[in-house]
Write an enzyme that holds these catalytic residues in place. Structure first.
Site, short mmCIF file in Angstrom:
data_model
loop_
_atom_site.label_atom_id
_atom_site.label_comp_id
_atom_site.label_asym_id
_atom_site.label_seq_id
_atom_site.Cartn_x
_atom_site.Cartn_y
_atom_site.Cartn_z
N ASN A 103 77.69 31.54 83.39
CA ASN A 103 76.87 30.47 83.68
C ASN A 103 75.75 30.83 84.30
O ASN A 103 75.91 31.23 85.67
CB ASN A 103 77.39 29.18 84.36
CG ASN A 103 76.56 28.04 84.38
OD1 ASN A 103 75.35 28.18 84.18
ND2 ASN A 103 77.10 27.11 84.87
N ARG B 244 77.05 30.03 78.82
CA ARG B 244 76.53 28.82 78.90
C ARG B 244 75.25 28.58 78.63
O ARG B 244 74.35 29.16 79.17
CB ARG B 244 77.13 28.27 80.03
CG ARG B 244 76.68 26.52 80.20
CD ARG B 244 76.24 25.98 81.50
NE ARG B 244 75.82 24.57 81.49
CZ ARG B 244 75.08 24.18 82.58
NH1 ARG B 244 74.85 24.84 83.59
NH2 ARG B 244 74.87 22.61 82.69
N HIS C 258 75.74 18.51 79.64
CA HIS C 258 77.19 18.24 80.06
C HIS C 258 78.23 18.05 78.83
O HIS C 258 79.35 17.73 78.77
CB HIS C 258 77.44 17.19 80.86
CG HIS C 258 76.60 17.20 82.08
ND1 HIS C 258 75.99 16.11 82.75
CD2 HIS C 258 76.41 18.51 82.89
CE1 HIS C 258 75.38 16.34 83.60
NE2 HIS C 258 75.57 17.75 84.15
N GLY D 273 78.30 14.41 89.13
CA GLY D 273 77.95 15.29 90.06
C GLY D 273 76.59 15.41 90.70
O GLY D 273 76.00 14.24 90.51
N GLY E 137 74.12 16.25 89.13
CA GLY E 137 73.62 16.18 87.95
C GLY E 137 74.59 15.11 87.35
O GLY E 137 75.88 15.52 87.65
N ARG F 102 67.50 13.27 90.83
CA ARG F 102 67.00 12.72 89.66
C ARG F 102 66.83 11.25 89.58
O ARG F 102 67.81 10.66 90.10
CB ARG F 102 67.19 13.48 88.48
CG ARG F 102 67.23 14.86 88.30
CD ARG F 102 68.14 15.40 87.18
NE ARG F 102 68.14 16.88 87.23
CZ ARG F 102 69.27 17.52 86.89
NH1 ARG F 102 70.23 16.83 86.04
NH2 ARG F 102 69.54 18.75 87.01
N ARG G 56 78.13 13.12 100.02
CA ARG G 56 78.78 13.27 101.40
C ARG G 56 78.42 12.85 102.30
O ARG G 56 78.65 12.33 103.43
CB ARG G 56 79.60 14.67 101.55
CG ARG G 56 80.67 15.14 100.34
CD ARG G 56 80.79 16.55 100.48
NE ARG G 56 79.75 17.37 100.17
CZ ARG G 56 79.86 18.57 99.80
NH1 ARG G 56 80.83 19.22 99.73
NH2 ARG G 56 78.69 19.26 99.27
N GLY H 64 81.89 16.93 90.24
CA GLY H 64 81.88 17.01 91.85
C GLY H 64 82.18 15.39 92.61
O GLY H 64 83.20 15.48 93.36
N GLY I 57 82.81 12.76 90.86
CA GLY I 57 83.80 11.92 90.14
C GLY I 57 85.32 12.39 90.56
O GLY I 57 86.25 11.50 90.71
N GLU J 272 84.49 23.33 82.56
CA GLU J 272 83.57 24.10 81.07
C GLU J 272 83.75 25.54 80.94
O GLU J 272 83.54 25.89 79.73
CB GLU J 272 82.20 23.85 81.53
CG GLU J 272 81.88 22.33 81.77
CD GLU J 272 80.53 22.18 82.75
OE1 GLU J 272 79.57 21.64 82.01
OE2 GLU J 272 80.65 22.07 83.90
#
Length: 401
Positions: free
Chosen positions: A8, A89, A178, A208, A210, A239, A284, A330, A332, A385
């Protein structure tokens, strides 16, 4: 048994995992970060060796060289010729790729053509491809597209209500992202929680920094939240997700900023970061501030949970019900607070009952976090992934891709 490496490549990073296939055994992994800097970071774990180094890594080629040298010096491979396939990826495959593809000149040209749709990732993917191709010329190269899984959407799910010319001439439509993760979660969900039933309705939440959701029927994507680019859909770390398009014209009038400046703000300074008043894009930090009574952090967390809950409700209707709701990525996988906040906003309408003890104890682990009385099963499934990339890489080696 063969060895395949899943790659990736980002604009300043290379994540990697080396697998023994078809056993799907990870034998080495790591990351190269801050490529292009004198204080770049190289991490490697494989065999009996685990290390972290800070050193100059001025380009992707230098990063790939470090990775391959570590694989040999650690004894993970006796020769680089053992690496049979490199799986890359690639975020954006446009309308061209409904599955993974051999990394031919035509594939490369298509990815290059799609750079305007993905200016952040596409050039980096090509850099990664060339760097590994130069170092491992005998290995097969495979492109695994984030968008491929979503190519099963119907027109009414991927078209935007815009002038037909924009859709036809410029391929302006919903592509999603994703997809590799959503496909993995669907496969795991059907196998591990739905007893391989032939007919299934699953809502997957890849949440995450994203974030995107996917409505999956019988293992096929029918709808996904991200749009033309990863900016669309639910609110994310930086975003905005979906907004009224007139916001752009209005803020441009108020501030004098042009569309490119505003696009950058929606991508990099909105979402949790923007709503929290610039506190953080990291949940966090938002959680910590929220628990201390910070009003803006609380507002950001509530809006984040609401936007995700709204999409869950939408996809429940789109599928005509749901057998399984999956949390992953992350946030979830790692945030009981946000999982509960999201479920609290849909539980009455969808008949979901959260087992709060399991929600806490199964954190970061695969398992069911709903009670037996829940009308929809809710599960945590850590995504993988890289494994999906490795599987398609192995198919390429077999010649069955």
């Amino acid at each position: 048994m063969i060895k395949v490496i899943a790659v990736n490549a980002g604009s300043s990073s290379i994540k990697y995992k080396l697998f023994e296939m078809p056993e799907e055994k990870v034998i080495a992994s790591g990351i190269v970060e801050r490529i292009g800097h004198e204080d770049a970071i190289f991490k490697f774990k494989g065999g009996k060796e685990e290390k972290k180094e800070i050193l100059p890594i001025l380009d992707h080629g230098a990063g790939v060289k470090l990775i391959l040298e570590a694989l040999e010096s650690s004894g993970v491979v006796s020769t680089l010729k053992e690496i049979a396939v490199v799986g890359h990826r690639v975020v954006q495959g446009g309308k061209y790729f409904a599955k993974s593809a051999y990394f031919t000149k035509e594939t490369e040209d298509r990815i290059e053509e799609l750079v305007p749709l993905d200016p952040l990732h596409a050039p980096a993917h090509l850099l990664g491809f060339h760097a590994f191709n130069d170092a491992l010329p005998e290995a097969k190269a495979i492109a695994v597209f984030d968008t491929a899984f979503h190519q099963s959407m119907e027109e009414e799910d991927y078209l935007f209500p815009i002038p037909d010319e924009w859709s036809e001439k410029y391929d302006c439509r919903r592509y999603g992202a994703h997809g590799t993760s959503h496909q993995y979660l669907s496969i795991k969900g059907i196998h591990d929680f739905l007893n391989n039933q032939k007919e299934s309705k699953i809502i997957t939440c890849h949440i995450g920094s994203g974030a995107s959701l996917c409505a999956i029927k019988n293992g096929k994507c029918v709808a996904t939240s991200m749009g033309l680019t990863p900016l669309g859909g639910v609110m994310m770390g930086t975003r905005s997700g979906d907004i009224d398009p007139s916001v752009l014209d209005y803020i441009s009038t108020c501030t004098g900023k042009d569309v490119h400046e505003l696009y950058e703000i929606l991508n990099r300074k909105s979402g949790l970061y923007g709503v929290s008043g610039g506190l953080s894009n990291d949940t966090r930090d938002i959680e910590e501030a929220m628990l201390k009574g910070d009003k803006k952090a609380t507002r950001a967390a509530n809006l984040f949970a609401r936007r995700i809950a709204d999409y869950i409700g939408q996809y429940y209707v789109r599928l005509g019900g749901a057998d399984l709701l999956v949390f992953s990525a992350g946030i979830g996988e790692n945030s009981p607070i946000f999982r509960k906040m999201i479920i609290d906003r849909v539980k009455e309408a969808l008949g979901i009952e959260l087992d709060e003890e399991k929600n806490e104890s199964l954190n970061r682990k695969e398992g069911v976090i709903s009670t037996p009385n829940s009308k929809i099963m809710v599960a945590i499934i850590p995504t993988d992934e890289e494994l999906m990339i490795a599987r398609d890489s192995y198919k390429a080696w077999e010649g069955t891709l």
